[in-house]
Design a protein around this motif. Structure first.
Motif, PDB file in Angstrom:
ATOM      1  N   ASN A   1       0.829  -1.206   0.000  1.00 49.61           N
ATOM      2  CA  ASN A   1       0.000   0.000   0.000  1.00 49.61           C
ATOM      3  C   ASN A   1       0.869   1.264   0.000  1.00 49.61           C
ATOM      4  O   ASN A   1       0.559   2.237  -0.708  1.00 49.61           O
ATOM      5  N   ILE A   2       1.949   1.275   0.769  1.00 45.28           N
ATOM      6  CA  ILE A   2       2.864   2.421   0.760  1.00 45.28           C
ATOM      7  C   ILE A   2       3.429   2.621  -0.643  1.00 45.28           C
ATOM      8  O   ILE A   2       3.473   3.745  -1.162  1.00 45.28           O
ATOM      9  N   TRP A   3       3.853   1.509  -1.259  1.00 44.23           N
ATOM     10  CA  TRP A   3       4.409   1.603  -2.605  1.00 44.23           C
ATOM     11  C   TRP A   3       3.383   2.145  -3.591  1.00 44.23           C
ATOM     12  O   TRP A   3       3.705   3.009  -4.426  1.00 44.23           O
ATOM     13  N   LEU A   4       2.165   1.653  -3.521  1.00 47.10           N
ATOM     14  CA  LEU A   4       1.115   2.121  -4.442  1.00 47.10           C
ATOM     15  C   LEU A   4       0.796   3.601  -4.224  1.00 47.10           C
ATOM     16  O   LEU A   4       0.592   4.347  -5.187  1.00 47.10           O
ATOM     17  N   GLN A   5       0.749   4.008  -2.950  1.00 48.70           N
ATOM     18  CA  GLN A   5       0.497   5.419  -2.649  1.00 48.70           C
ATOM     19  C   GLN A   5       1.649   6.291  -3.168  1.00 48.70           C
ATOM     20  O   GLN A   5       1.420   7.375  -3.711  1.00 48.70           O
ATOM     21  N   TYR A   6       2.864   5.808  -3.020  1.00 47.64           N
ATOM     22  CA  TYR A   6       4.033   6.545  -3.488  1.00 47.64           C
ATOM     23  C   TYR A   6       4.014   6.656  -5.015  1.00 47.64           C
ATOM     24  O   TYR A   6       4.260   7.732  -5.577  1.00 47.64           O
ATOM     25  N   ALA A   7       3.728   5.535  -5.691  1.00 40.02           N
ATOM     26  CA  ALA A   7       3.708   5.523  -7.161  1.00 40.02           C
ATOM     27  C   ALA A   7       2.613   6.423  -7.720  1.00 40.02           C
ATOM     28  O   ALA A   7       2.770   7.026  -8.784  1.00 40.02           O
ATOM     29  N   ALA A   8       1.508   6.537  -7.004  1.00 42.79           N
ATOM     30  CA  ALA A   8       0.395   7.369  -7.468  1.00 42.79           C
ATOM     31  C   ALA A   8       0.520   8.816  -6.985  1.00 42.79           C
ATOM     32  O   ALA A   8      -0.344   9.641  -7.260  1.00 42.79           O
ATOM     33  N   HIS A   9       1.587   9.114  -6.254  1.00 37.34           N
ATOM     34  CA  HIS A   9       1.841  10.456  -5.711  1.00 37.34           C
ATOM     35  C   HIS A   9       0.727  10.925  -4.786  1.00 37.34           C
ATOM     36  O   HIS A   9       0.359  12.099  -4.778  1.00 37.34           O
ATOM     37  N   TYR A  10       0.177   9.998  -4.010  1.00 37.51           N
ATOM     38  CA  TYR A  10      -0.842  10.347  -3.021  1.00 37.51           C
ATOM     39  C   TYR A  10      -0.171  10.611  -1.674  1.00 37.51           C
ATOM     40  O   TYR A  10       0.990  10.273  -1.466  1.00 37.51           O
ATOM     41  N   ASP A  11      -0.974  11.154  -0.767  1.00 38.80           N
ATOM     42  CA  ASP A  11      -0.498  11.361   0.600  1.00 38.80           C
ATOM     43  C   ASP A  11      -0.239   9.984   1.226  1.00 38.80           C
ATOM     44  O   ASP A  11      -1.112   9.115   1.195  1.00 38.80           O
ATOM     45  N   MET A  12       0.930   9.783   1.804  1.00 39.96           N
ATOM     46  CA  MET A  12       1.326   8.468   2.299  1.00 39.96           C
ATOM     47  C   MET A  12       1.237   8.336   3.812  1.00 39.96           C
ATOM     48  O   MET A  12       1.523   7.277   4.352  1.00 39.96           O
ATOM     49  N   LEU A  13       0.835   9.390   4.517  1.00 39.90           N
ATOM     50  CA  LEU A  13       0.853   9.359   5.974  1.00 39.90           C
ATOM     51  C   LEU A  13       0.022   8.202   6.534  1.00 39.90           C
ATOM     52  O   LEU A  13       0.497   7.453   7.390  1.00 39.90           O
ATOM     53  N   ASN A  14      -1.201   8.028   6.066  1.00 37.26           N
ATOM     54  CA  ASN A  14      -2.044   6.931   6.576  1.00 37.26           C
ATOM     55  C   ASN A  14      -1.428   5.565   6.283  1.00 37.26           C
ATOM     56  O   ASN A  14      -1.451   4.668   7.126  1.00 37.26           O
ATOM     57  N   SER A  15      -0.862   5.410   5.104  1.00 34.42           N
ATOM     58  CA  SER A  15      -0.244   4.132   4.733  1.00 34.42           C
ATOM     59  C   SER A  15       0.968   3.840   5.614  1.00 34.42           C
ATOM     60  O   SER A  15       1.179   2.701   6.043  1.00 34.42           O
ATOM     61  N   ILE A  16       1.748   4.868   5.892  1.00 37.35           N
ATOM     62  CA  ILE A  16       2.922   4.684   6.742  1.00 37.35           C
ATOM     63  C   ILE A  16       2.496   4.343   8.163  1.00 37.35           C
ATOM     64  O   ILE A  16       3.080   3.449   8.800  1.00 37.35           O
ATOM     65  N   LEU A  17       1.473   5.014   8.667  1.00 36.86           N
ATOM     66  CA  LEU A  17       0.992   4.719  10.021  1.00 36.86           C
ATOM     67  C   LEU A  17       0.463   3.290  10.131  1.00 36.86           C
ATOM     68  O   LEU A  17       0.699   2.604  11.135  1.00 36.86           O
TER      69      LEU A  17
END
Length: 144
Positions: free
Chosen positions: A34-50
């Protein structure tokens, strides 16, 4: 519970050892995907990291929830078996006997205990070899 012997002395709790561990592994992998997908899509990653941090905390808790009580149990086993050895031989364990040897020796009855302890020290028997050498298994029926 099965009669304890070399083949039946380990204990696994299905819900803890298999189900919970599988959920934690799958969840941790999914959190990193999920972090990778959020990063690749240039979305906010805070929730994924948490979420990933929470799964890492869960994995660490899973590990340490077993390690801390096992350490305390090992200390109790060392004390019990050292006392038993001293009562039977009037001397302490040989310095070559390790904690793993003592844990294996706890399954030996008194008449086999001293002989196996001496052999473990002199011949360097592994804990597994000690358990295989035990003829009359002394069950540990008080564990959880």
């Amino acid at each position: 519970m099965n009669v304890q012997n070399y083949n039946h002395h380990s204990r696994y709790v299905t819900g803890y050892h298999f189900v919970l561990s599988a959920f934690l592994i799958i969840g941790t992998i999914c959190a990193f995907v999920n972090i990778w997908l959020q990063y690749a899509a240039h979305y906010d990653m805070l929730n994924s990291i948490l979420i990933a941090v929470l799964f890492i905390c869960g994995v660490m808790s899973f590990y340490y929830l077993r390690q801390f009580p096992i350490s305390a149990q090992n200390r109790a086993i060392r004390a019990e078996e050292s006392l038993r050895h001293f009562i039977l031989t009037h001397k302490p364990f040989d310095s070559r006997i390790t904690m793993q040897h003592i844990i294996a020796l706890r399954f030996a009855p008194d008449d086999e205990f001293v002989v196996l302890a001496d052999r473990a020290a002199k011949e360097g028997l592994s804990p597994d070899e000690i358990k295989k050498e035990i003829k009359n298994w002394r069950a540990d029926n008080y564990r959880m």
